[in-house]
Scaffold this active site. Sequence first.
Site, short mmCIF file in Angstrom:
data_model
loop_
_atom_site.label_atom_id
_atom_site.label_comp_id
_atom_site.label_asym_id
_atom_site.label_seq_id
_atom_site.Cartn_x
_atom_site.Cartn_y
_atom_site.Cartn_z
N PRO A 45 0.82 -1.21 0.00
CA PRO A 45 0.00 0.00 0.00
C PRO A 45 0.86 1.26 0.00
O PRO A 45 1.97 1.26 0.52
CB PRO A 45 -0.79 -0.11 1.31
CG PRO A 45 -0.07 -1.09 2.16
CD PRO A 45 0.72 -1.98 1.25
N ASP A 46 0.36 2.34 -0.63
CA ASP A 46 1.07 3.62 -0.52
C ASP A 46 0.64 4.30 0.77
O ASP A 46 -0.03 3.69 1.61
CB ASP A 46 0.85 4.49 -1.78
CG ASP A 46 -0.60 4.92 -1.95
OD1 ASP A 46 -1.43 4.67 -1.04
OD2 ASP A 46 -0.92 5.52 -3.00
N PHE A 47 1.01 5.56 0.96
CA PHE A 47 0.63 6.25 2.19
C PHE A 47 -0.73 6.92 2.07
O PHE A 47 -1.57 6.82 2.93
CB PHE A 47 1.65 7.34 2.52
CG PHE A 47 2.83 6.84 3.28
CD1 PHE A 47 2.80 5.62 3.91
CD2 PHE A 47 3.97 7.61 3.39
CE1 PHE A 47 3.88 5.16 4.63
CE2 PHE A 47 5.07 7.16 4.09
CZ PHE A 47 5.03 5.93 4.71
N ARG A 48 -0.87 7.68 0.97
CA ARG A 48 -1.94 8.67 0.98
C ARG A 48 -3.17 8.34 0.16
O ARG A 48 -4.12 9.10 0.17
CB ARG A 48 -1.37 10.03 0.54
CG ARG A 48 -0.42 10.57 1.59
CD ARG A 48 0.26 11.86 1.23
NE ARG A 48 1.24 12.24 2.24
CZ ARG A 48 2.46 11.74 2.34
NH1 ARG A 48 2.87 10.85 1.48
NH2 ARG A 48 3.28 12.12 3.31
N ASN A 119 11.05 5.07 -2.09
CA ASN A 119 10.57 3.79 -1.59
C ASN A 119 11.62 3.06 -0.77
O ASN A 119 12.82 3.18 -1.02
CB ASN A 119 10.09 2.91 -2.74
CG ASN A 119 8.88 3.53 -3.42
OD1 ASN A 119 8.26 4.42 -2.86
ND2 ASN A 119 8.57 3.06 -4.61
N ASP A 121 11.19 -0.31 -0.26
CA ASP A 121 10.88 -1.73 -0.49
C ASP A 121 11.97 -2.45 -1.27
O ASP A 121 11.89 -3.67 -1.46
CB ASP A 121 9.53 -1.87 -1.20
CG ASP A 121 9.44 -1.05 -2.49
OD1 ASP A 121 10.47 -0.91 -3.19
OD2 ASP A 121 8.35 -0.55 -2.80
N HIS A 138 15.11 7.90 1.10
CA HIS A 138 14.59 7.75 2.46
C HIS A 138 15.13 6.49 3.14
O HIS A 138 14.51 5.95 4.05
CB HIS A 138 13.05 7.76 2.45
CG HIS A 138 12.49 9.09 2.01
ND1 HIS A 138 11.20 9.27 1.60
CD2 HIS A 138 13.08 10.31 1.92
CE1 HIS A 138 11.02 10.55 1.27
NE2 HIS A 138 12.14 11.19 1.45
N THR A 210 4.11 9.27 -7.15
CA THR A 210 4.37 10.00 -5.91
C THR A 210 3.41 11.17 -5.79
O THR A 210 3.04 11.79 -6.80
CB THR A 210 5.83 10.50 -5.83
OG1 THR A 210 5.96 11.38 -4.69
CG2 THR A 210 6.27 11.25 -7.08
N SER A 211 3.03 11.50 -4.55
CA SER A 211 2.15 12.65 -4.32
C SER A 211 2.97 13.95 -4.30
O SER A 211 2.40 15.03 -4.18
CB SER A 211 1.41 12.48 -2.99
OG SER A 211 2.33 12.37 -1.92
P1 CNA Z 1 2.13 8.78 -1.33
O1 CNA Z 1 2.10 10.11 -0.68
O2 CNA Z 1 1.32 7.69 -0.74
O3 CNA Z 1 1.66 9.01 -2.84
C1 CNA Z 1 1.50 7.97 -3.75
C2 CNA Z 1 1.03 8.55 -5.07
O4 CNA Z 1 1.02 7.52 -6.03
C3 CNA Z 1 -0.36 9.18 -5.04
O5 CNA Z 1 -0.34 10.39 -5.73
C4 CNA Z 1 -1.21 8.12 -5.75
O6 CNA Z 1 -2.29 8.68 -6.46
C5 CNA Z 1 -0.23 7.53 -6.71
N1 CNA Z 1 -0.48 6.14 -7.08
C6 CNA Z 1 -0.91 5.11 -6.31
N2 CNA Z 1 -0.98 3.97 -7.02
C7 CNA Z 1 -0.59 4.29 -8.29
C8 CNA Z 1 -0.46 3.56 -9.48
N3 CNA Z 1 -0.70 2.26 -9.55
N4 CNA Z 1 -0.05 4.23 -10.59
C9 CNA Z 1 0.22 5.55 -10.56
N5 CNA Z 1 0.11 6.30 -9.46
C10 CNA Z 1 -0.28 5.67 -8.33
O7 CNA Z 1 3.61 8.23 -1.49
P2 CNA Z 1 4.95 9.03 -1.77
O8 CNA Z 1 5.93 8.03 -2.20
O9 CNA Z 1 4.74 10.23 -2.58
O10 CNA Z 1 5.30 9.51 -0.28
C11 CNA Z 1 6.55 9.47 0.15
C12 CNA Z 1 6.75 8.42 1.27
C13 CNA Z 1 5.99 7.16 1.04
C14 CNA Z 1 8.16 7.96 1.26
O11 CNA Z 1 8.79 8.41 2.41
C15 CNA Z 1 8.16 6.44 1.22
O12 CNA Z 1 9.13 5.89 2.05
C16 CNA Z 1 6.82 6.07 1.67
N6 CNA Z 1 6.27 4.76 1.32
C17 CNA Z 1 7.01 3.84 0.65
C18 CNA Z 1 6.46 2.61 0.32
C19 CNA Z 1 7.31 1.62 -0.44
O13 CNA Z 1 8.51 1.53 -0.21
N7 CNA Z 1 6.72 0.88 -1.36
C20 CNA Z 1 5.15 2.31 0.67
C21 CNA Z 1 4.42 3.28 1.36
C22 CNA Z 1 5.00 4.50 1.68
#
Ligand code: CNA
Length: 278
Positions: A45-48, A119, A121, A138, A210-211
């Site tokens: 899952p993502d964060f937001r 990320n 991961d 990060h 990314t957001s």
């Molecule tokens: P975020 O703030 O959760 O944003 C994610 C963005 O991606 C949003 O704008 C979503 O609309 C978009 N999104 C989600 N799914 C898709 C998809 N399939 N295709 C295209 N766009 C999509 O996450 P950010 O990375 O911007 O925030 C930064 C944080 C999140 C970092 O510090 C990371 O360490 C942290 N994070 C990392 C992981 C990981 O390692 N996979 C998971 C969750 C959070």
Amino acid sequence: RNRRDKPQVLEGRDISSLAKYIKSTGCKNVVLMLGAGVSTSAGIPDFRSPETGLYSNLARLNLPHPEAVFEISFFRKQPVPFYTLAHELYPGKFRPTITHSFIRLLAEKSLLHTCFTQNIDTLERRAGVPDDKIIEAHGSFAGQRCIECKQPYDDEKMKEHIFSMKIAKCEHCGGYVKPDIVFFGEELPEKFIRAIPNLRSADLLIIMGTSLTVYPFASLAQRVDESCPRVLINLDHVGDIGSRADDIVLLGKCDDVVKDLCVELGWEDELIKLWNET
Ligand code: CNA
């Protein structure tokens, strides 16, 4: 380098103009900025994202506010929520996505200059993107140390603790051990700081999943030359991408957009082959 000497200008703000540019001699150095959205299709899952994002699912951890899970002061008092999250996200459980294979393909075509990722991961590495191209802004689960005396802690022991949800304690001072993931208010890795000037060499910046809300990472998008095309591949429109003449916004799931782009590039078979081998 004087960019005004470059003959290229994007013909349009669409995927076929982008593919044409990538194949042109003017495009040698591609720089990427990645966020959690490139890994959601792997099951992380993502964060937001509303409903599915980690922030909206942290309620069960009894946090004063969702960000607390990444605050040192909170971790020092209550390490369990972060360990719960680490347990869920721990590398090894997930398969890289088509988008990760696309990044590897860029590297194989000698086009990838730097892959900046937020990320943690490590799916870029697992997809076979060369280590020296990846900047984990990060941090990652690759190392860990005591939050008090900073003494490093053994990899295998850490793994065991995270898997069994036991809190690892420093063998020297008894402080809690935390993976080298950057918490709020912590310095970003030296390697990231040193790589920031790489943005000046970019002929193309691709921002994916990314957001663009976490700084200083989000500010990298401003550091490429005015004449460097910037591409946003994301579910929703974020940041100021679209404000420059050569910006392209491609809304959708990154795996789908990347596949469409590879069709335009004639790279589709190679992409699928790489992904099937991963
Ligand atoms: P975020 O703030 O959760 O944003 C994610 C963005 O991606 C949003 O704008 C979503 O609309 C978009 N999104 C989600 N799914 C898709 C998809 N399939 N295709 C295209 N766009 C999509 O996450 P950010 O990375 O911007 O925030 C930064 C944080 C999140 C970092 O510090 C990371 O360490 C942290 N994070 C990392 C992981 C990981 O390692 N996979 C998971 C969750 C959070």
